[in-house]
Design an enzyme around this catalytic site. Sequence first.
Site, PDB file in Angstrom:
ATOM      1  N   SER A 114       0.830  -1.191   0.000  1.00 51.75           N
ATOM      2  CA  SER A 114       0.000   0.000   0.000  1.00 51.75           C
ATOM      3  C   SER A 114       0.878   1.260   0.000  1.00 51.75           C
ATOM      4  CB  SER A 114      -0.943  -0.055   1.204  1.00 51.75           C
ATOM      5  OG  SER A 114      -1.897   0.970   1.191  1.00 51.75           O
ATOM      6  N   HIS A 139      -2.368  -1.128  -4.340  1.00 59.00           N
ATOM      7  CA  HIS A 139      -3.825  -1.117  -4.517  1.00 59.00           C
ATOM      8  C   HIS A 139      -4.315   0.326  -4.472  1.00 59.00           C
ATOM      9  CE1 HIS A 139      -4.606  -1.615   0.141  1.00 59.00           C
ATOM     10  NE2 HIS A 139      -3.959  -0.511  -0.146  1.00 59.00           N
TER      11      HIS A 139
END
Length: 212
Positions: A114, A139
């Site tokens: 992330s 993501h």
Amino acid sequence: MNAGTPQHSSAWDPVGLGLIPMVVEQSGRGERSYDIYSRLLKERVVFLVGPVNDVTANLIVAQLLFLESENPDKDIYFYINSPGGSVTAGLAIYDTMQFIKPNVSTLCIGQAASMGAFLLAAGEKGKRFCLPNSRVMIHQPLGGFQGQASDIEIHAREILYLRERLNGMLAKHTGQTIEQIEKDTDRDNFMSATAAVEYGLVDKVLTSRADT
């Protein structure tokens, strides 16, 4: 990456990392002891360990600024082992990395997921590394806001804005197109160290100190 309310945590209190080894150095003035992280800071090594939140971001930003003041022409080594966290906290680190004069070399140890992966890719081109068994995950930003419909709509627009900004910056650092980034970050996208090199998130997999 959490695009909602900034996280407030006691994380990166060294106690949260368990027992912190101490290093004792001797000089003509006697002995001086450091915790291991402070000693490594003298070697221009900065750690991101655990979640990205306001506390970790403030500490890392302060260390980056301090090292710039110590020597603006010498590289800083940023070691990352993080599951990600707050987008705004991560962007504070990112902007500081781009703002300061020294090159920031990034190295993934364990995982960079992330916002951790975003910061890994934001290192100086040619100086972004992974260790062989590291895992990298990208993501889109996550949101979990609750409240009135009008407030939810406001926060939804903010998440979409942040996604567009992050995708653009990730495209810049990886060499991928924005369309490809949008596709690849639609869901959790895990990569090996080798795959991260192929994608452009890092430049090289290091197997030993001699590889640097």
